[in-house]
Design a protein around this motif. Structure first.
Motif, PDB file in Angstrom:
ATOM      1  N   LYS A  16       0.846  -1.176   0.000  1.00 56.46           N
ATOM      2  CA  LYS A  16       0.000   0.000   0.000  1.00 56.46           C
ATOM      3  C   LYS A  16       0.890   1.237   0.000  1.00 56.46           C
ATOM      4  O   LYS A  16       2.084   1.176   0.270  1.00 56.46           O
ATOM      5  CB  LYS A  16      -0.926   0.014   1.210  1.00 56.46           C
ATOM      6  CG  LYS A  16      -0.202   0.023   2.556  1.00 56.46           C
ATOM      7  CD  LYS A  16      -1.195  -0.012   3.711  1.00 56.46           C
ATOM      8  CE  LYS A  16      -0.484   0.016   5.053  1.00 56.46           C
ATOM      9  NZ  LYS A  16      -1.425  -0.028   6.187  1.00 56.46           N
ATOM     10  N   ASN A  17       0.264   2.355  -0.340  1.00 53.76           N
ATOM     11  CA  ASN A  17       0.951   3.653  -0.318  1.00 53.76           C
ATOM     12  C   ASN A  17       2.222   3.603  -1.163  1.00 53.76           C
ATOM     13  O   ASN A  17       2.228   3.135  -2.296  1.00 53.76           O
ATOM     14  CB  ASN A  17       1.249   4.077   1.124  1.00 53.76           C
ATOM     15  CG  ASN A  17      -0.017   4.175   1.960  1.00 53.76           C
ATOM     16  OD1 ASN A  17      -1.086   4.457   1.424  1.00 53.76           O
ATOM     17  ND2 ASN A  17       0.098   3.925   3.241  1.00 53.76           N
ATOM     18  N   ALA A  18       3.325   4.101  -0.586  1.00 57.23           N
ATOM     19  CA  ALA A  18       4.563   4.245  -1.366  1.00 57.23           C
ATOM     20  C   ALA A  18       5.142   2.899  -1.779  1.00 57.23           C
ATOM     21  O   ALA A  18       5.756   2.774  -2.838  1.00 57.23           O
ATOM     22  CB  ALA A  18       5.596   5.034  -0.560  1.00 57.23           C
ATOM     23  N   HIS A  19       4.943   1.871  -0.945  1.00 54.83           N
ATOM     24  CA  HIS A  19       5.531   0.574  -1.272  1.00 54.83           C
ATOM     25  C   HIS A  19       4.881  -0.026  -2.515  1.00 54.83           C
ATOM     26  O   HIS A  19       5.552  -0.676  -3.323  1.00 54.83           O
ATOM     27  CB  HIS A  19       5.379  -0.380  -0.084  1.00 54.83           C
ATOM     28  CG  HIS A  19       6.285  -1.564  -0.151  1.00 54.83           C
ATOM     29  ND1 HIS A  19       7.658  -1.464  -0.048  1.00 54.83           N
ATOM     30  CD2 HIS A  19       6.035  -2.873  -0.353  1.00 54.83           C
ATOM     31  CE1 HIS A  19       8.205  -2.651  -0.158  1.00 54.83           C
ATOM     32  NE2 HIS A  19       7.237  -3.536  -0.350  1.00 54.83           N
ATOM     33  N   LEU A  22       6.408   0.944  -5.897  1.00 57.82           N
ATOM     34  CA  LEU A  22       7.589   0.235  -6.386  1.00 57.82           C
ATOM     35  C   LEU A  22       7.189  -0.869  -7.360  1.00 57.82           C
ATOM     36  O   LEU A  22       7.811  -1.049  -8.405  1.00 57.82           O
ATOM     37  CB  LEU A  22       8.377  -0.349  -5.207  1.00 57.82           C
ATOM     38  CG  LEU A  22       9.028   0.645  -4.245  1.00 57.82           C
ATOM     39  CD1 LEU A  22       9.633  -0.101  -3.063  1.00 57.82           C
ATOM     40  CD2 LEU A  22      10.087   1.469  -4.957  1.00 57.82           C
ATOM     41  N   TYR A  23       6.142  -1.612  -7.019  1.00 59.08           N
ATOM     42  CA  TYR A  23       5.690  -2.695  -7.886  1.00 59.08           C
ATOM     43  C   TYR A  23       5.038  -2.155  -9.157  1.00 59.08           C
ATOM     44  O   TYR A  23       5.208  -2.722 -10.238  1.00 59.08           O
ATOM     45  CB  TYR A  23       4.712  -3.598  -7.122  1.00 59.08           C
ATOM     46  CG  TYR A  23       5.391  -4.512  -6.134  1.00 59.08           C
ATOM     47  CD1 TYR A  23       5.680  -5.829  -6.460  1.00 59.08           C
ATOM     48  CD2 TYR A  23       5.780  -4.057  -4.873  1.00 59.08           C
ATOM     49  CE1 TYR A  23       6.322  -6.670  -5.562  1.00 59.08           C
ATOM     50  CE2 TYR A  23       6.414  -4.884  -3.977  1.00 59.08           C
ATOM     51  CZ  TYR A  23       6.689  -6.191  -4.325  1.00 59.08           C
ATOM     52  OH  TYR A  23       7.328  -7.015  -3.437  1.00 59.08           O
ATOM     53  N   VAL A  24       4.302  -1.066  -9.022  1.00 63.26           N
ATOM     54  CA  VAL A  24       3.692  -0.446 -10.202  1.00 63.26           C
ATOM     55  C   VAL A  24       4.780   0.035 -11.156  1.00 63.26           C
ATOM     56  O   VAL A  24       4.719  -0.194 -12.371  1.00 63.26           O
ATOM     57  CB  VAL A  24       2.773   0.714  -9.782  1.00 63.26           C
ATOM     58  CG1 VAL A  24       2.252   1.439 -11.013  1.00 63.26           C
ATOM     59  CG2 VAL A  24       1.615   0.195  -8.944  1.00 63.26           C
ATOM     60  N   ALA A  25       5.803   0.699 -10.615  1.00 64.94           N
ATOM     61  CA  ALA A  25       6.890   1.204 -11.455  1.00 64.94           C
ATOM     62  C   ALA A  25       7.663   0.062 -12.110  1.00 64.94           C
ATOM     63  O   ALA A  25       8.053   0.147 -13.279  1.00 64.94           O
ATOM     64  CB  ALA A  25       7.831   2.066 -10.607  1.00 64.94           C
ATOM     65  N   LEU A  28       5.641  -1.328 -15.007  1.00 69.00           N
ATOM     66  CA  LEU A  28       5.700  -0.412 -16.143  1.00 69.00           C
ATOM     67  C   LEU A  28       7.039  -0.529 -16.870  1.00 69.00           C
ATOM     68  O   LEU A  28       7.096  -0.461 -18.103  1.00 69.00           O
ATOM     69  CB  LEU A  28       5.477   1.024 -15.674  1.00 69.00           C
ATOM     70  CG  LEU A  28       4.056   1.369 -15.194  1.00 69.00           C
ATOM     71  CD1 LEU A  28       4.013   2.798 -14.656  1.00 69.00           C
ATOM     72  CD2 LEU A  28       3.052   1.198 -16.325  1.00 69.00           C
ATOM     73  N   CYS A  29       8.117  -0.720 -16.115  1.00 73.42           N
ATOM     74  CA  CYS A  29       9.420  -0.911 -16.743  1.00 73.42           C
ATOM     75  C   CYS A  29       9.432  -2.178 -17.593  1.00 73.42           C
ATOM     76  O   CYS A  29       9.987  -2.197 -18.695  1.00 73.42           O
ATOM     77  CB  CYS A  29      10.508  -0.985 -15.675  1.00 73.42           C
ATOM     78  SG  CYS A  29      10.898   0.589 -14.894  1.00 73.42           S
ATOM     79  N   CYS A  30       8.811  -3.248 -17.080  1.00 66.21           N
ATOM     80  CA  CYS A  30       8.745  -4.502 -17.850  1.00 66.21           C
ATOM     81  C   CYS A  30       7.946  -4.313 -19.128  1.00 66.21           C
ATOM     82  O   CYS A  30       8.337  -4.771 -20.201  1.00 66.21           O
ATOM     83  CB  CYS A  30       8.115  -5.602 -16.993  1.00 66.21           C
ATOM     84  SG  CYS A  30       9.126  -6.148 -15.605  1.00 66.21           S
ATOM     85  N   VAL A  31       6.822  -3.599 -19.027  1.00 63.69           N
ATOM     86  CA  VAL A  31       5.982  -3.379 -20.202  1.00 63.69           C
ATOM     87  C   VAL A  31       6.721  -2.547 -21.236  1.00 63.69           C
ATOM     88  O   VAL A  31       6.716  -2.848 -22.436  1.00 63.69           O
ATOM     89  CB  VAL A  31       4.660  -2.703 -19.798  1.00 63.69           C
ATOM     90  CG1 VAL A  31       3.864  -2.295 -21.028  1.00 63.69           C
ATOM     91  CG2 VAL A  31       3.832  -3.629 -18.919  1.00 63.69           C
ATOM     92  N   ARG A  32       7.398  -1.501 -20.798  1.00 56.06           N
ATOM     93  CA  ARG A  32       8.091  -0.621 -21.741  1.00 56.06           C
ATOM     94  C   ARG A  32       9.316  -1.305 -22.329  1.00 56.06           C
ATOM     95  O   ARG A  32       9.642  -1.119 -23.502  1.00 56.06           O
ATOM     96  CB  ARG A  32       8.494   0.676 -21.037  1.00 56.06           C
ATOM     97  CG  ARG A  32       7.308   1.501 -20.574  1.00 56.06           C
ATOM     98  CD  ARG A  32       7.743   2.781 -19.924  1.00 56.06           C
ATOM     99  NE  ARG A  32       8.380   3.680 -20.869  1.00 56.06           N
ATOM    100  CZ  ARG A  32       8.845   4.887 -20.535  1.00 56.06           C
ATOM    101  NH1 ARG A  32       8.735   5.324 -19.289  1.00 56.06           N
ATOM    102  NH2 ARG A  32       9.412   5.648 -21.439  1.00 56.06           N
ATOM    103  N   GLU A  33      10.000  -2.103 -21.514  1.00 52.30           N
ATOM    104  CA  GLU A  33      11.199  -2.783 -22.005  1.00 52.30           C
ATOM    105  C   GLU A  33      10.846  -3.834 -23.043  1.00 52.30           C
ATOM    106  O   GLU A  33      11.499  -3.961 -24.073  1.00 52.30           O
ATOM    107  CB  GLU A  33      11.937  -3.439 -20.831  1.00 52.30           C
ATOM    108  CG  GLU A  33      13.202  -4.175 -21.225  1.00 52.30           C
ATOM    109  CD  GLU A  33      14.345  -3.250 -21.571  1.00 52.30           C
ATOM    110  OE1 GLU A  33      15.268  -3.686 -22.269  1.00 52.30           O
ATOM    111  OE2 GLU A  33      14.304  -2.081 -21.146  1.00 52.30           O
TER     112      GLU A  33
END
Length: 334
Positions: A16-19, A22-25, A28-33
């Motif tokens: 939850k919150n900031a943690h 990290l998983y969302v980011a 997104l890196c996997c999708v973009r890569e």
């Protein structure tokens, strides 16, 4: 984006919150890569200042995110559960994949993250793919095998999951190697499927030419099953349960697992599979009863040496050996 908590076994920060960011980011890196669908404006934005880091490449960004997760949680336990179970993962971790996500997408994400995890200080990839997942109670290769995901099982083995020893020690406790446990679990599952008629027993015919890079299964005639696993007349004309069960996710997983270990002890099969069955009817004889070939023993010994140095699998592509031998060492050939 830093959220550091004291890590202890069984206590992992909630998603939850900031943690959760990290998983969302990371996703997104996997999708973009993998998709490589960024336009020029998005690429320019990525190079701008992000959380105090300027001109950060995609590789550096993924390494930094993995490092933050490792510092927050003390391990990549939850991340491995997300990658292996997808929408079946517990809690918010199930949002990593949709129900329509393919096994290919999971395999690509797993390879991408393991390749970047190698660059994280203090992270040893062979331990990431071998250590028991505290949230599941089993090693990653067992989780992937029980999910009947051959591509994920192969990927974990290629990165050094399990090793070749039957027992290993972690935190002063003795554990069974996850590769051997996965073999036992799948054999019990395959035997139950044959008993219930989910998997049909096939009668063998002479095999022809086949793709050496594929999981080898002899050509079979799809005659209906004559009965349960205990049918002596059926078993008398067959070699072993693995061979006569045809090609399906369970047998594909078993073949990959058997390529990664030198031998499966008969006593282990009796203890783990049991139920009064003859172990000679479970696996090919060279896997448990007869000596393995020198080529297979050389493969497992070479992989053990490279695994101890945490060089699997990328170093195999740089060895001055023929491509067929590289594929053999990388568990792509029987």
């Amino acid at each position: 984006m830093k959220l550091k908590e004291q890590f202890s076994m069984g206590k992992i920060p909630s998603l939850k919150n900031a943690h959760l960011l990290l998983y969302v980011a990371l996703k997104l890196c996997c999708v973009r890569e993998l998709g490589d669908a960024c336009d020029a404006e998005q690429q320019e934005q990525q190079q701008q200042q992000q959380d105090g880091y300027q001109n950060m490449s995609k590789t550096d960004l993924m390494v930094k995110i993995l490092q933050e997760i490792l510092e927050c949680e003390g391990s990549l336990d939850r991340l491995m559960v997300c990658l292996l179970l997808g929408c079946r993962a517990p809690g918010l971790a199930s949002g990593w994949y949709s129900q329509t996500s393919s096994e290919d997408e999971k395999e690509q994400d797993l390879r991408l993250i393991l390749d970047h995890a190698r660059l994280v200080p203090g992270c040893i990839v062979r331990e990431v793919v071998s250590a028991p997942l505290w949230s599941c109670g089993s090693s990653p290769v067992v989780v992937a095998a029980l999910a009947e995901a051959p591509r994920l099982v192969l990927t974990l083995l290629q990165y050094g999951a399990g090793g070749t020893a039957l027992n290993y020690y972690l935190y002063s406790k003795c554990y069974k190697n996850g590769v051997y446990l996965a073999i036992a679990y799948l054999l019990r599952k395959l035997r139950d499927h044959v008993k219930s008629g989910v998997v049909t027993v096939h009668y063998l015919e002479p095999s022809g030419q086949h793709d050496p890079c594929a999981v080898h299964v002899p050509q079979i005639s799809h005659q209906p099953a004559r009965g349960a696993y205990e049918d002596a007349n059926v078993l008398a004309r067959t070699t072993d349960l693995l061979t006569v069960s045809g090609e399906n996710p369970i047998t594909s997983c078993l073949r990959y697992l058997l390529r990664s270990v030198p031998h499966v002890p008969v006593k282990f099969l009796r203890d783990q599979v049991g139920d009064g069955c003859d172990v000679a009817l479970l696996l090919p004889r060279q896997c448990c009863l007869e000596p393995a070939s020198l080529a297979h023993l050389a493969r497992t010994a070479t992989r053990t040496h490279l695994r101890d140095k945490d060089l699997l699998p990328q170093v195999l592509h740089h060895l001055p050996i023929p491509l067929t031998l590289q594929q053999y060492l990388n568990l792509l050939r029987d």
